[in-house]
Design an enzyme around this catalytic site. Structure first.
Site, PDB file in Angstrom:
ATOM      1  N   HIS A   1       2.777  -7.746  -2.395  1.00 15.07           N
ATOM      2  CA  HIS A   1       3.997  -6.962  -2.660  1.00 15.07           C
ATOM      3  C   HIS A   1       5.151  -7.436  -1.763  1.00 15.07           C
ATOM      4  O   HIS A   1       6.036  -6.656  -1.429  1.00 15.07           O
ATOM      5  CB  HIS A   1       3.707  -5.480  -2.444  1.00 15.07           C
ATOM      6  CG  HIS A   1       4.583  -4.545  -3.224  1.00 15.07           C
ATOM      7  ND1 HIS A   1       5.080  -4.824  -4.473  1.00 15.07           N
ATOM      8  CD2 HIS A   1       5.047  -3.296  -2.910  1.00 15.07           C
ATOM      9  CE1 HIS A   1       5.801  -3.806  -4.895  1.00 15.07           C
ATOM     10  NE2 HIS A   1       5.814  -2.876  -3.969  1.00 15.07           N
TER      11      HIS A   1
ATOM     12  N   HIS B   1       1.838   5.378  -4.682  1.00 18.73           N
ATOM     13  CA  HIS B   1       2.143   4.770  -3.390  1.00 18.73           C
ATOM     14  C   HIS B   1       1.314   5.419  -2.284  1.00 18.73           C
ATOM     15  O   HIS B   1       1.081   6.630  -2.303  1.00 18.73           O
ATOM     16  CB  HIS B   1       3.629   4.929  -3.047  1.00 18.73           C
ATOM     17  CG  HIS B   1       4.549   4.218  -3.996  1.00 18.73           C
ATOM     18  ND1 HIS B   1       4.928   4.779  -5.197  1.00 18.73           N
ATOM     19  CD2 HIS B   1       5.151   3.002  -3.930  1.00 18.73           C
ATOM     20  CE1 HIS B   1       5.732   3.933  -5.837  1.00 18.73           C
ATOM     21  NE2 HIS B   1       5.880   2.852  -5.090  1.00 18.73           N
TER      22      HIS B   1
ATOM     23  N   ASP C   1       0.828   1.220  -4.120  1.00 25.46           N
ATOM     24  CA  ASP C   1       1.802   0.303  -3.530  1.00 25.46           C
ATOM     25  C   ASP C   1       2.234   0.664  -2.114  1.00 25.46           C
ATOM     26  O   ASP C   1       2.185   1.835  -1.705  1.00 25.46           O
ATOM     27  CB  ASP C   1       3.069   0.266  -4.392  1.00 25.46           C
ATOM     28  CG  ASP C   1       2.900  -0.566  -5.644  1.00 25.46           C
ATOM     29  OD1 ASP C   1       1.747  -0.817  -6.047  1.00 25.46           O
ATOM     30  OD2 ASP C   1       3.925  -0.955  -6.237  1.00 25.46           O
TER      31      ASP C   1
END
Length: 257
Positions: free
Chosen positions: A129, A225, A78
């Site tokens: 996102h 991430h 992410d």
């Protein structure tokens, strides 16, 4: 990313998104006309075909399962792309022969289109996102939610050269029935997670590895991430976790759509 992450990253992204947010009221009108052809002139036949190509609606329920079945694992990454950490993650995934799903922030994709294209070229999938990673999206108006999702879709598709996101992950899991239905109507399956490594808290690579080993039985979708801060621990954790999952007989796949 969990809602308890520090606000500095979110504030920087909101600042980067100024000017985009101001257009939220008009989103439903101009987003449908946006050019998602990767930057080619809007008058070209190829661009027109790409814009007019219908997008198949997908299920609006939040996905957690893997397309590889009961022994499948979905690695999800992410907040990127990031010029420092995304290339390192890509090299590691390539070395291990693993495909992942990259949940990209719109402003990051717009800033680093070459990295978006590199992700696609390596066979990974894209996930929307939002524009500015607002973890309070579920408290905002439908117009704001629409702007965040559809503007990010436009940014990511343009940066990728025309490849659309196949998933939508709400920042911090801040889904709403409206945002799930909107994403699904644009061909993006809402995407959750089962294992949160909490790498944004910098708990140490060993702790992150232990979390995956302990919680992978909860479900196949693992959250990491590649942006939003220093990610050397994430890279170190992936370097250990991926071979371990293979040794346990897991197969790497993508979230169901």
């Amino acid at each position: 990313m969990g809602k308890h992450k520090g606000r500095a990253w979110h504030s920087r992204l909101l600042a980067a998104a100024l000017g985009v947010t101001a257009l939220a009221a008009a989103t439903s009108v101009w987003t449908a006309q946006a050019d998602t052809s990767g930057g080619r002139p809007s008058g070209s036949a190829a661009s027109q075909d790409k814009r007019d190509r219908p997008v198949a609606k997908v299920a609006a329920e939040i996905a957690h399962a893997s397309d590889r079945g009961a022994r499948g694992v979905n690695i999800t990454i992410d907040d990127g792309p990031d010029p420092v950490w995304t290339p390192q993650v890509l090299r590691l995934l390539k070395d291990e022969g693993v495909k992942a799903t990259f949940c990209m922030v719109g402003t990051q994709a717009r800033a680093y289109p070459d990295l978006v294209k590199a992700v696609v070229a390596d066979g990974h999938r894209l996930c929307n996102h939002t524009v500015s990673h607002d973890t309070t999206m579920d408290t905002k108006s439908e117009a704001y939610q629409s702007q965040q999702i559809l503007d990010a879709e436009r940014m990511i598709t343009k940066a990728s050269g025309g490849v659309r996101s196949q998933y939508y992950r709400a920042p911090g899991g801040a889904f709403t029935p409206y945002s799930r239905q909107l994403a699904a109507s644009h061909g993006m399956r809402p995407l959750g997670w089962n294992v949160d490594t909490k790498d944004f808290e910098h708990p140490g690579a060993d702790t992150m590895v232990a979390t995956v080993k302990r919680e992978i039985s909860n479900g196949p979708t693992v959250l990491f991430h590649d942006a939003g801060g220093e990610r050397s621990q994430t890279v170190a954790a992936l370097r250990e976790v991926l071979p371990w999952l293979k040794e346990q007989g897991y197969a790497f796949g993508f979230p169901v759509r």
